[in-house]
Design a protein around this motif. Structure first.
Motif, short mmCIF file in Angstrom:
data_model
loop_
_atom_site.label_atom_id
_atom_site.label_comp_id
_atom_site.label_asym_id
_atom_site.label_seq_id
_atom_site.Cartn_x
_atom_site.Cartn_y
_atom_site.Cartn_z
N SER A 1 1.80 6.78 -6.67
CA SER A 1 0.73 7.64 -7.20
C SER A 1 1.04 9.10 -6.93
CB SER A 1 -0.60 7.33 -6.52
OG SER A 1 -0.91 6.01 -6.67
N SER A 2 1.60 9.35 -5.76
CA SER A 2 1.92 10.73 -5.40
C SER A 2 2.98 11.30 -6.35
CB SER A 2 2.43 10.76 -3.95
OG SER A 2 2.84 12.04 -3.62
N LEU A 3 4.03 10.52 -6.58
CA LEU A 3 5.10 10.98 -7.48
C LEU A 3 4.56 11.13 -8.90
CD1 LEU A 3 8.03 8.79 -6.13
CD2 LEU A 3 7.85 11.29 -6.03
N ALA B 1 0.51 4.06 5.55
CA ALA B 1 0.74 2.63 5.30
C ALA B 1 2.10 2.20 5.86
CB ALA B 1 0.67 2.37 3.79
N HIS C 1 -1.88 11.63 -1.52
CA HIS C 1 -1.35 10.27 -1.74
C HIS C 1 -0.13 10.03 -0.86
CE1 HIS C 1 -3.35 9.95 -5.97
NE2 HIS C 1 -4.16 9.66 -4.98
N ALA D 1 0.84 4.02 -2.90
CA ALA D 1 0.40 5.40 -2.63
C ALA D 1 1.51 6.40 -2.95
CB ALA D 1 -0.01 5.54 -1.16
N LEU D 2 2.73 6.06 -2.58
CA LEU D 2 3.83 7.00 -2.84
C LEU D 2 4.11 7.09 -4.35
CD1 LEU D 2 6.13 6.14 0.18
CD2 LEU D 2 4.85 8.26 -0.18
N GLY E 1 0.83 -1.21 0.00
CA GLY E 1 0.00 0.00 0.00
C GLY E 1 0.85 1.25 0.00
N ALA E 2 1.93 1.22 0.82
CA ALA E 2 2.80 2.40 0.91
C ALA E 2 3.46 2.68 -0.43
CB ALA E 2 3.86 2.16 1.98
N GLU F 1 1.55 11.86 -9.77
CA GLU F 1 0.72 13.07 -9.80
C GLU F 1 1.61 14.32 -9.92
OE1 GLU F 1 -2.89 14.64 -10.18
OE2 GLU F 1 -2.74 12.54 -9.56
N LEU F 2 2.73 14.28 -9.20
CA LEU F 2 3.66 15.42 -9.24
C LEU F 2 4.23 15.61 -10.64
CD1 LEU F 2 6.08 15.46 -6.17
CD2 LEU F 2 4.38 17.13 -6.82
N SER G 1 2.99 14.52 -13.56
CA SER G 1 2.07 14.61 -14.69
C SER G 1 1.63 16.05 -14.95
CB SER G 1 0.85 13.74 -14.43
OG SER G 1 0.13 14.30 -13.36
N ALA H 1 -1.17 15.10 -4.84
CA ALA H 1 0.08 14.39 -4.57
C ALA H 1 0.34 14.30 -3.07
CB ALA H 1 1.24 15.09 -5.26
#
Lengths: 148, 810
Positions: free
Chosen positions: A48-50, B51, B44, A45-46, A41-42, A52-53, A55, B41
């Protein structure tokens, strides 16, 4: 299915797998399943975060439109409306005698009127024009229904 | 490097720190630029951090479950004989694990916040996330560098573990710390909201409305945690009481006071726009008190019977609290114009910041100068308070006025009348903060003593009681009387109408208690202890004497207020036709379903008010229990087998000692036959347990007889193995059970206040179904909480005691 329901299902699924692991492989294995899932999960999620940054979102400006800041008068108006509801309740339960409520109610209503006028003045002319058209359209269709 | 569990766990902690730092940075940039993509971001990133924390906790749980005694923490707090329940308890049984547990609960709050918030409050959300991540970062640093639960060490102890402290192997210890932590950690979310409001300058009512439910939730768990802590102390420590004003108890109680003050003052801002600065300060203070409490418990600064071992983390906490104070107070100073309704000009901002700097630069050296004066300690403490208070006033009023060119008063709402609810709420807030001040000063007195006079002076419980009792009873009076006032201004006629019944009830109870109390063993006046010389000592002693009759009268006063409020509400609902069929039916089934049905049928604001009355009723029950302490009786006697001890209404007959042995301990029981008012109530067996691992510290196992009127509390001191003579200590504690019942009622009231509002599109049928389900759920929760003591009886220790008393093998 919403994202929240999906997340809940996922949590229940992991809990189920961990319980099964606990029953058949011992408590330690159940804990390991939880560790592994949490790590997955970690990472996800991380990532996805990167992502998003990195894109680009061409609609970002449009998506940000609803975030217009509220102004102080919005809060004041809500507070005055709450005070009017409170006043009704307090008169109903006898905390304020019917004879005493008049001046307070008048004062609160005047304040609400002033704040509504301020809010109205703040609305941009094009928005007001749009609102006028919507109301006129609604009234026209209502009158058509009555006529027919 | 071999990839072992200790390395793996430490690597995860490092990853937590990095993920928190990453999310913090992205959140700050999102806050500054307002870019939605960055906020997504950050959200997330927050999930990723959460997590990772879950992975760290699961790894430690794995270590406990597999008895990996390479880990110092696992070796110190568990052994192979421990059951699954206590292995889980050991996760937070020691310092390092409890910090990880704190972090884990924080992560649950963060996940709940991110999930519930969606993309709403886009200006504030990045700052909220940044604040929460800064807190995660602090705990990450703390664990990595000072309290790593994955650390190994030669001092790991025995090869099969040292085991959890027997005092902690109690049912209430399984649920008390998590409840308290949920409350403590929950205060971080309102703090983050307030910080975001200060940073963005959006200091209207919206942040306050968003925060209230979070704070109420935290408050509920602080209440549960405190009550369970009292129960644990009562059942496990064996001194006959439930509250000893220990620093650790005080640390848990102080945030509850500030949170209660906030929950009341927030209503004033919501309705009248008053107390903006006060509310922001209360949120900050509540969070600060949770950190301060953690610091007190773990730094070894103040000696306590149940604090964690002394360690190096005190320094980290001190630095963090210093930073917190500087950043937070600086933000408040920066937003001073907005908070006070002044024009947000540069001049005003400079004036506010100037006043803040004056406070920091003049006040702090002033306090140091006092420390060096050759004065008695009391004079120094008084000077400290004077300079602190005077300095703050000088800074906020005089310096600010001077710098702002006289423009410090703005047109803003004011308290219009003393006869208004807002004024009584203000008094209530002052009372709560006054009580916080008293407890804080008394808790830190040993430290002050050492710093100012070079002598260590501890404040004993009677001193706390002498000061807290008047304040507590004043607050108790304000709690009831405040409900009788309306907002803005209440006419004298309406007030007279409102006060007649409660005052009548209080007078009636006072007369009955005054005339008949002594005959039933509850004297109206119990001579207080003289603690100080002079008029102050006499006044406090005098007040202590009238506490019993004042307590019962005020309980009657408050109960009458609540009854009257509900009766008036029901009358009003019946008049307006709002009293529905289902509501009437539930009233027919009794008070509890009726109250629940009515409160849940109300609109949100009114529901909060009447849910608050249910909480107040719980407080009434608790005060009744506290008042009962005035009439408690203690006897200690050395008895030979067959001898009896009279302690009205009980007769205790010592039957003899008995010894049982199991795998981990020897249990020495003193069997006592108990007769209450001529009726036998069975054989009860207080005991001493001697653990093989800790033979030098035998534990005291209490035996109790619970009744609505009183508790019989039996403790065995020593038993002579040759003569079989035992020293028995017996306490009769009147009305103690009402305290626990009061705690349950308070929690149910809080649940009512938090109950979500039906959505406008929700159909009427569904709303009714949900109301009914809510009533059932609440009653079930009530029963579950009420049955906690019976769960406790399934605790292996208590079971062993009961079984042994019944003559069975444990």
């Amino acid at each position: 299915m919403t994202g929240r329901s999906l997340a809940l299902l996922l949590v229940l699924f992991v809990a189920g797998i961990a319980s099964l692991a606990g029953v058949f492989g011992g408590r330690g294995l159940a804990a390991l399943v939880l560790v592994g899932t949490a790590l997955l999960g970690a990472v996800s999620a991380l990532w996805s975060s990167l992502h998003e940054l990195a894109s680009e979102d061409v609609l970002e400006e449009v998506r940000e439109l609803p975030s217009l800041a509220r102004v102080a008068t919005d809060d004041e108006l809500e507070a005055v409306l709450r005070a009017l509801i409170d006043l009704d309740h307090e008169v109903a339960v006898g905390k304020i005698l019917p004879g005493d409520e008049g001046p307070v109610r008048h004062e609160l209503r005047s304040e609400a009127k002033r704040l509504l006028q301020l809010q109205d003045a703040r609305i941009r002319p094009e928005a007001r024009e749009r609102a006028r058209l919507i109301v006129e359209g609604a009234l026209a269709s209502a009158s058509q229904e009555v006529t027919s | 490097m071999s990839w072992t569990l200790p390395t793996f766990g430490t690597a995860i902690l490092l990853a937590v720190l990095l993920a928190a730092a990453y999310t913090f940075s992205v959140s700050v940039v999102a806050g500054v630029t307002g870019r939605l993509r960055l906020l997504v971001a950050a959200r997330h990133g927050a999930y990723g951090t959460v997590a990772l924390i879950a992975a760290a906790v699961s790894s430690l749980a794995y270590a406990f479950l597999t008895h990996d005694f390479r880990l110092r923490y696992v070796a110190r707090y568990s052994d192979r004989s421990m059951s699954l329940g206590y292995l889980v308890t050991a996760l937070w049984g020691g310092q390092d694990g409890s910090l990880l547990w704190w972090l884990f609960l924080s992560s649950l709050y963060i996940a709940a916040f991110v999930a519930s918030q969606g993309l709403r409050e886009r200006r504030q959300q990045p700052w909220i996330l940044a604040t929460l991540m800064s807190i995660v970062g602090f705990f990450g640093v703390l664990m990595l560098f000072s309290a790593n639960p994955f650390a190994t060490g030669v001092a790991a102890g025995r090869a099969d573990g040292e085991g959890l402290n027997p005092l902690l192997q109690n049912f209430y210890m399984i649920i008390h710390p998590p409840s308290l932590y949920v409350g403590f950690v929950g205060c971080a979310v309102p703090f983050a909201f307030a910080t975001a409001a200060l940073v963005t300058g959006e200091l209207g009512d919206r942040w306050l409305l968003a925060v209230r439910r979070w704070m109420l939730f935290a408050w509920t768990f602080l209440t549960i945690g405190n009550v369970l802590g009292m129960l644990w102390a009562y059942e496990e420590l064996g001194w006959g009481g439930y509250w000893a004003w220990d620093p650790v108890e005080n640390a848990a109680f102080m945030p509850l006071l500030t949170a209660s003050a906030f929950l009341h003052s927030t209503m004033i801002q919501e309705r009248r726009g008053l107390f903006r600065v006060w509310n922001v300060v209360l949120v900050g203070l509540t969070f600060f008190m949770t950190i301060f409490g953690t610091f007190l418990t773990r730094s070894g600064l103040i000696a306590s019977v149940h604090s964690f071992a002394q360690s190096s983390i005190g320094g980290y906490f001190a630095v963090y609290m210093g930073l917190l104070f500087l950043v937070w107070s600086g933000l408040v100073a920066w937003r001073w114009p907005e908070l006070r309704g002044l024009p947000a000009t540069l001049a005003q901002r400079k004036a506010a910041l100037g006043a803040w700097l004056f406070t920091l630069l003049v006040l702090a050296p002033g306090l140091v100068a006092i420390h060096k004066l050759a004065l008695p300690m009391t004079a120094k403490v008084a000077l400290f308070a004077l300079v602190g208070g005077g300095g703050s006033f000088a800074a906020t009023e005089l310096v600010h006025r001077r710098l702002a060119g006289g423009e410090v008063r703005a047109e803003r709402p004011v308290v219009e009348s003393f006869l208004s609810r807002e004024f009584t709420f203000l008094m209530n807030n002052w009372g709560l903060i006054g009580m916080l001040g008293v407890i804080l000063v008394a808790t830190l007195f040993p430290l002050f003593g050492e710093l100012l006079a070079g002598e260590k002076v501890t404040v004993a419980p009677p001193h706390y009681n002498a000061w807290v009792q008047p304040l507590g009873l004043l607050l108790f009076f304000l709690m009831g009387s405040g409900s009788l006032f309306g907002w803005r201004k209440t006419s004298e006629k309406a007030l007279k109408n409102a006060f007649v019944f409660p005052v009548g009830a209080a007078l009636l109870v006072a007369i009955v208690h005054g005339t008949l109390g002594a005959r039933f063993g509850c004297a109206p006046f119990v001579p207080g202890e003289r603690l100080y010389a002079g008029p102050l000592g006499a006044a406090l002693q005098g007040f202590g004497t009238i506490v019993p009759i004042l307590g019962t009268s005020l309980c009657a006063f408050n109960a009458a207020v609540i009854t009257q409020e509900f009766a008036t509400l029901l009358r009003a609902r019946a008049r307006s036709g709002a009293l529905g069929g289902m509501e009437r039916t539930l009233w027919f089934f009794g008070l509890i379903p009726g109250v629940f049905a009515t409160v849940l049928a109300l609109a949100t604001q009114a529901r909060r008010r009447y849910g608050g009355y249910v909480v107040h009723f719980g407080i009434v029950l608790m005060f009744l229990g506290f008042t009962g302490k005035s009439w408690s009786v203690t006897r200690e006697a050395t008895l030979a087998p067959g001898a009896s001890l009279e302690l009205a209404p009980y007769t205790l007959t010592y039957e003899g000692p008995r010894m049982e042995v199991d795998a981990s301990k020897r249990m020495i029981f003193a069997d006592i036959g108990v007769v209450r008012a001529g009726k036998p109530v069975g054989r009860h067996s207080p005991a001493k347990f001697i653990y093989k691992r800790m033979p030098q510290s035998p534990t005291t196992e209490v035996a109790m007889v619970h009744a609505a009127a009183d508790d019989l509390y039996l403790v065995v001191g020593t038993i002579n193995p040759e003569t079989k003579v035992a020293t028995i200590q017996a306490h009769v504690n009147p009305l103690t059970s009402w305290i626990w019942l009061g705690g349950i009622v308070m929690v149910l009231g809080a649940v009512l206040c938090m109950w979500p509002e039906p959505a406008p599109e929700e159909s009427r049928v569904f709303a009714y179904t949900r109301s009914a389900a809510a009533v059932v759920a609440s009653v079930v929760i009530g029963f579950l909480v009420a049955s906690m003591p019976s769960y406790a009886l399934h605790d292996p220790f208590v079971r062993a005691s009961s079984a042994a008393a019944a003559g069975e093998a444990p």
